[in-house]
Design an enzyme around this catalytic site. Structure first.
Site, PDB file in Angstrom:
ATOM      1  N   CYS A  80     -34.394  64.427 -51.068  1.00 19.43           N
ATOM      2  CA  CYS A  80     -33.459  63.648 -50.254  1.00 19.43           C
ATOM      3  C   CYS A  80     -33.377  62.183 -50.665  1.00 19.43           C
ATOM      4  O   CYS A  80     -32.555  61.431 -50.131  1.00 19.43           O
ATOM      5  CB  CYS A  80     -33.847  63.763 -48.787  1.00 19.43           C
ATOM      6  SG  CYS A  80     -34.009  65.474 -48.256  1.00 19.43           S
ATOM      7  N   HIS A 101     -33.616  56.435 -43.199  1.00 17.56           N
ATOM      8  CA  HIS A 101     -33.551  57.847 -43.579  1.00 17.56           C
ATOM      9  C   HIS A 101     -33.444  58.727 -42.345  1.00 17.56           C
ATOM     10  O   HIS A 101     -32.896  59.826 -42.417  1.00 17.56           O
ATOM     11  CB  HIS A 101     -34.793  58.231 -44.396  1.00 17.56           C
ATOM     12  CG  HIS A 101     -34.787  59.665 -44.815  1.00 17.56           C
ATOM     13  ND1 HIS A 101     -33.887  60.154 -45.743  1.00 17.56           N
ATOM     14  CD2 HIS A 101     -35.538  60.734 -44.423  1.00 17.56           C
ATOM     15  CE1 HIS A 101     -34.097  61.460 -45.920  1.00 17.56           C
ATOM     16  NE2 HIS A 101     -35.083  61.834 -45.132  1.00 17.56           N
ATOM     17  N   HIS A 132     -27.528  65.757 -42.410  1.00 20.10           N
ATOM     18  CA  HIS A 132     -28.413  65.393 -43.517  1.00 20.10           C
ATOM     19  C   HIS A 132     -27.836  65.969 -44.809  1.00 20.10           C
ATOM     20  O   HIS A 132     -27.867  67.185 -45.028  1.00 20.10           O
ATOM     21  CB  HIS A 132     -29.807  65.949 -43.253  1.00 20.10           C
ATOM     22  CG  HIS A 132     -30.856  65.449 -44.188  1.00 20.10           C
ATOM     23  ND1 HIS A 132     -30.575  64.736 -45.332  1.00 20.10           N
ATOM     24  CD2 HIS A 132     -32.226  65.549 -44.155  1.00 20.10           C
ATOM     25  CE1 HIS A 132     -31.692  64.434 -45.961  1.00 20.10           C
ATOM     26  NE2 HIS A 132     -32.703  64.918 -45.266  1.00 20.10           N
TER      27      HIS A 132
END
Length: 438
Positions: free
Chosen positions: A191, A325, A365
């Site tokens: 990620c 994040h 996400h």
């Protein structure tokens, strides 16, 4: 320390859930809209009713909600690529090419030596729709013959063989389609991928090896695959609501899409008359030493943050907005909040002076494109002079410990005034599985 050479973002392009372009993404962010919804008909290879089950049940998902790019139709115009071939490629190629072409067209490229321009993107190494179809076509006939002693009835389609390269080939096609012959590659740093790609692109510019770079991220794996994976990890939101920082946050919601940026050295961008969305002053990378798959460590996050601020020559309190994040998981968000509190320390700030946000509340996400989505949101917030809200936020999780500290989370947009004789400053974080930090 000698300050690193500044790099300007001079072009942007992207496709996100409920947002066919960056302008639509900004409108959704500003309005606090969330794109989470049930899987559209036909997006999963099995009907949702056949795979829904209890939390933790093997081979079952406990939520059928995600954030999808719907209604997108790829136009191959302007690319030096065969339109027939492009029509046979997986949507991951289409999203990456569309976003990159838009970012490149957004900058001043008329006098650019394309031999000194390259591509660096993050892209997830997971099965895509077309790669899965190709696998079935290759393996199922043999399975029926050898295991069942009969031929497969009805046959299968003929998927374009190049779909076996969904991870690396999009970067090469971007370069070929736009006539760029500098470095061109994709990477998967989980990620954190988009910001890792950004760092490598910035290094190409600072070293003098390139005069322009396209950088960013794309993510469009087979949706049921990621839904199943995060269900088995028990990381999905049971409610299907991405709610970073919120007391009701119970997990992440998967998104998909692409965000790309055209970068030049600041001096070159000024000479060319580019529109400058923002200036990159510092980037920090790190890896946690002992982190597990789903349990991040503050030490690793702090090393990346401190490296970025040192390279920029900034103090943490110089920043008005941190695009975190934050995924909405009860484990991850408190660790990130603890990292930020350690970074800022116990003095030198006013209560609530810095806004925390997470675009995952809007688009889910995006995995390898998560950092690109966060950077896109941040650049647009700077452009419009607006501190952006976080969707689905009502009250902060007590685990974050934000009370009385320098941070606050917005449920509605606010004006972003400039500090006296200073530009608007922001930070963006992207943290990957196992402690890959940017």
């Amino acid at each position: 320390m000698r300050r690193a050479q500044a790099v300007a973002v001079v072009g942007i392009g992207g496709v996100f859930p409920d947002a066919p372009d960056p302008a639509a993404l900004w409108e959704n962010v500003r309005a606090g809209r969330c794109a989470a919804r049930r899987a559209p008909e036909g997006r999963w290879p099995l009907p949702p009713r056949e795979v829904l089950g209890a939390r933790g049940a093997p081979d079952k998902v406990y939520s059928d909600k995600a954030c999808f790019v719907e209604g997108f139709s790829f136009d191959p115009a302007g690319l030096d690529l065969d339109a027939g071939l492009l029509s046979r490629l997986d949507p991951v190629f289409h999203l990456a090419l569309h976003a990159a072409r838009a970012a490149f067209a957004d900058g001043k490229t008329e006098g650019l030596d394309r031999a000194r321009a390259g591509v660096a993107i993050g892209n997830i190494v997971l099965p895509t729709d077309a790669a899965a179809a190709l696998t079935r076509e290759l393996l199922l006939p043999s399975f029926f013959e050898r295991a069942l002693g009969r031929a497969l009835e009805g046959g299968l389609g003929r998927t374009e063989p190049l779909n076996r390269h969904p991870a690396g080939l999009p970067a090469a096609l971007i370069a070929k389609g736009l006539g760029l012959s500098g470095a061109a590659f994709a990477l998967d740093a989980a990620c954190a991928s988009s910001l890792y790609a950004l760092k490598l692109a910035v290094d190409e510019l600072r070293s003098g090896r390139a005069d322009a770079m396209l950088a960013g991220g794309v993510s469009r794996p087979q949706s049921l695959y990621t839904q199943m994976g995060f269900s088995q990890l028990r990381a999905l939101s049971s409610r299907g609501v991405p709610a970073p920082f919120d007391a009701a946050g119970d997990g992440l919601v998967v998104g998909e899409g692409a965000g790309m940026f055209l970068l030049k050295r600041l001096d070159d961008a000024l000479r060319a008359g580019d529109r400058i969305y923002g200036v990159i002053r510092g980037i920090g990378l790190s890896n946690d030493v002992g982190a597990s798959l789903l349990a991040p460590q503050s030490d690793g996050q702090l090393r990346a943050m401190r490296a970025a601020y040192e390279e920029a020559g900034w103090a943490p309190s110089d920043v008005d907005h941190v695009e975190c994040h934050a995924t909405g998981t009860p484990t991850g968000d408190p660790v990130e909040a603890a990292s930020l509190k350690a970074l800022w320390g116990d003095a030198g700030w006013k209560a609530g002076q810095c806004v925390l946000g997470s675009v995952k509340s809007n688009v889910g996400h995006l995995l390898t494109a998560a950092g690109a989505a966060g950077l896109m949101k941040t650049l647009l917030a700077i452009k419009h002079g607006v501190l952006p809200p976080t969707a689905n936020f009502e009250k902060p999780s007590p685990k974050l410990g934000l009370e009385g500290g320098p941070f606050r989370v917005l449920s509605g947009a606010e004006d972003w005034p400039r500090r006296h004789r200073a530009p608007r400053r922001a930070a963006v974080s992207a943290f990957g599985f196992g402690g890959i930090n940017a």
